[in-house]
Structures are given as C-alpha cells and as structure tokens.
Scaffold this motif. Structure first.
Motif, PDB file in Angstrom:
ATOM      1  N   ALA A 106      -4.621   7.259  -2.954  1.00 62.27           N
ATOM      2  CA  ALA A 106      -3.921   6.028  -3.341  1.00 62.27           C
ATOM      3  C   ALA A 106      -4.903   5.063  -3.984  1.00 62.27           C
ATOM      4  CB  ALA A 106      -3.268   5.393  -2.115  1.00 62.27           C
ATOM      5  N   GLY A 134       0.820  -1.213   0.000  1.00 57.01           N
ATOM      6  CA  GLY A 134       0.000   0.000   0.000  1.00 57.01           C
ATOM      7  C   GLY A 134       0.851   1.257   0.000  1.00 57.01           C
ATOM      8  N   GLY A 194      -1.194  -6.374   1.453  1.00 57.36           N
ATOM      9  CA  GLY A 194      -1.847  -5.541   0.440  1.00 57.36           C
ATOM     10  C   GLY A 194      -3.274  -5.950   0.140  1.00 57.36           C
ATOM     11  N   MET A 245      -1.909  -9.344  -3.127  1.00 54.81           N
ATOM     12  CA  MET A 245      -0.640 -10.068  -2.981  1.00 54.81           C
ATOM     13  C   MET A 245      -0.830 -11.542  -3.359  1.00 54.81           C
ATOM     14  SD  MET A 245       1.549  -7.794  -2.006  1.00 54.81           S
ATOM     15  CE  MET A 245       0.663  -6.810  -3.168  1.00 54.81           C
TER      16      MET A 245
END
Ligand code: C5P
Length: 222
Positions: free
Chosen positions: A97, A34, A127, A130
C-alpha cells in the motif's frame, strides 16, 4: 460545512482505534483512508499489476469495487463482493500500500472517494494526509505519534491475540521502512499540518488519548 476531525500519523500510532472511539462517541462517520490504499494494493496483486505501473494502477484505484458494510464485529470491507477485512491488514499488504500510495495519479484517483465520506453529522478521518491535503479545512487536526518500539509492540500484541506469530524486531524494521517511505515521498508525505495538535501516545492508554481528542472536539463543536 460538514465538521471533520483529522487524525494523521505514522503506522501503528493508534489512529484507527482512536478514530473509531471518537467517531462512536460523537455519532459521526469514520474514514479509514489507509484501507483504500491497502485495497488498491490487494486488487493490483490479484490482477498481477506491478506496484510501479502508474498507468494501470490509476484506473484500478479510481474504479475500486468496494463496499464498507457495518457489522456487529466492526466494519466489513468487501472487494469485488468478497470479504477482505482481514486480508488487507497483512503486513505485506501494508508495505505494498505504501508503494502504490507514493504514486501521484493513484492519490489523485482516490481523492474524491475520500472527500465523499464527509457526511452529516460529521466525519473522523484517519490517515497520513487528512489534515494537509484531503480535508485542509478541518477545524480539529491531530497528529498522533508514538515511538517505533511502542508501535511495534502494540502490533505484536494484536497479532498474538489473533494467534498469528510474529517477530518483534521484524515488526520494528517494517514500521521504520514504511515510515521512511511515507515520509519521503514527493506527494502528500507524512507530516503534521501546520495547525495540528501533536499527541505522543507512547505512554498513554487508549481511554486517555480518546478523552484528550474528545476534549479538543468539545472546545470547537459544542
Ligand atoms: O494506515 P494504514 O497503515 O492502513 O495505511 C497503509 C499505507 O497507506 C500507509 O503506509 C501509507 O503509505 C498509505 N496511506 C497514505 N495516505 C493515507 C493513508 C494511508 O499514503 N491517507
């Protein structure tokens, strides 16, 4: 092959804390994926690049000038030589983000950088994708959740401890908005890998969750 443990799940489920504890206990490396999306969002803000400008954001993500530096207070993250460890944790950067993370070319630009973290003796990767996309070969995959209210409360406590004022209802709303955005994007949406172990941490403590993940790891990597 380097052993990898993936820990995915929604914001605030405790993935960061647990990944750190598990990595420390095993003596393995850790990837906070992240942070790469947060760094891309911060760099875009500094350079005045729109969060939907995929053409400009992709090279920015590919060439992020970032250093992860171990320090006595945890990992220090330097962007263009400046310590941004605290700055990237702001709620606003989290939302930004999540916007840049929905762009396929940005995700592709960050893929190799994430895979490069897999170094001996092993990696714990935290995350959203992943287990599904970045390390599909991982032998231990965990999908960690908790109710939105429990996640917001944990975040609220963290902020209070740092002396930052926050509103609990606003945090719940932010988390739900980010989960919605992360779950509904077309590339690498937030979803458990088919072979992931599901862990609901709503009523579990940090030690209990850490121990549970370590117990699973011991079954595979003894
Ligand atoms: O985990 P963290 O809250 O720091 O991540 C910030 C944002 O980055 C997430 O809301 C998500 O949109 C994105 N992200 C992602 N894939 C990852 C890790 C984070 O899309 N593997």
């Amino acid at each position: 092959m380097i052993p990898v443990i993936t820990i995915d799940g929604p914001s605030g489920a405790g993935k960061g804390t647990i990944s750190q504890r598990v990595a420390e206990s095993l003596g393995w490396h850790m990837l906070d994926s992240g942070s790469l999306y947060r760094l891309t969002a911060l760099a875009a803000t500094l350079d005045d690049i729109g969060l939907d400008n995929e053409n400009a954001l992709t090279p920015l993500a590919a060439r992020l000038d970032v250093v992860f530096e171990p320090s006595t207070r945890g990992l220090r993250i330097l962007l263009r030589g400046k310590d941004v460890s605290e700055a990237i944790r702001a709620e606003e950067i989290g939302m930004k983000a999540s916007k840049v993370a929905a762009l396929p070319a940005v995700r592709a630009a960050l893929l190799t950088r994430q895979r490069d973290f897999a170094q001996a003796p092993g990696l714990v990767a935290d995350g959203r994708d992943m287990g599904t996309t970045v390390f599909p070969q991982a032998k231990l995959k965990v999908f960690m959740t908790a109710s939105a209210e429990a996640r917001a409360e944990r975040r609220y406590k963290q902020l209070m401890e740092k002396g930052i004022s926050a509103s609990l209802p606003a945090l719940v709303a932010d988390l739900k908005a980010r989960d919605e955005q992360d779950s509904n994007r077309s590339v690498s949406p937030l979803k458990p890998a088919s072979d992931a172990i599901f862990l609901d941490t709503t009523t579990m403590g940090i030690d209990e969750v850490t121990e549970r993940v370590l117990a699973e790891a011991r079954k595979i990597y003894r």
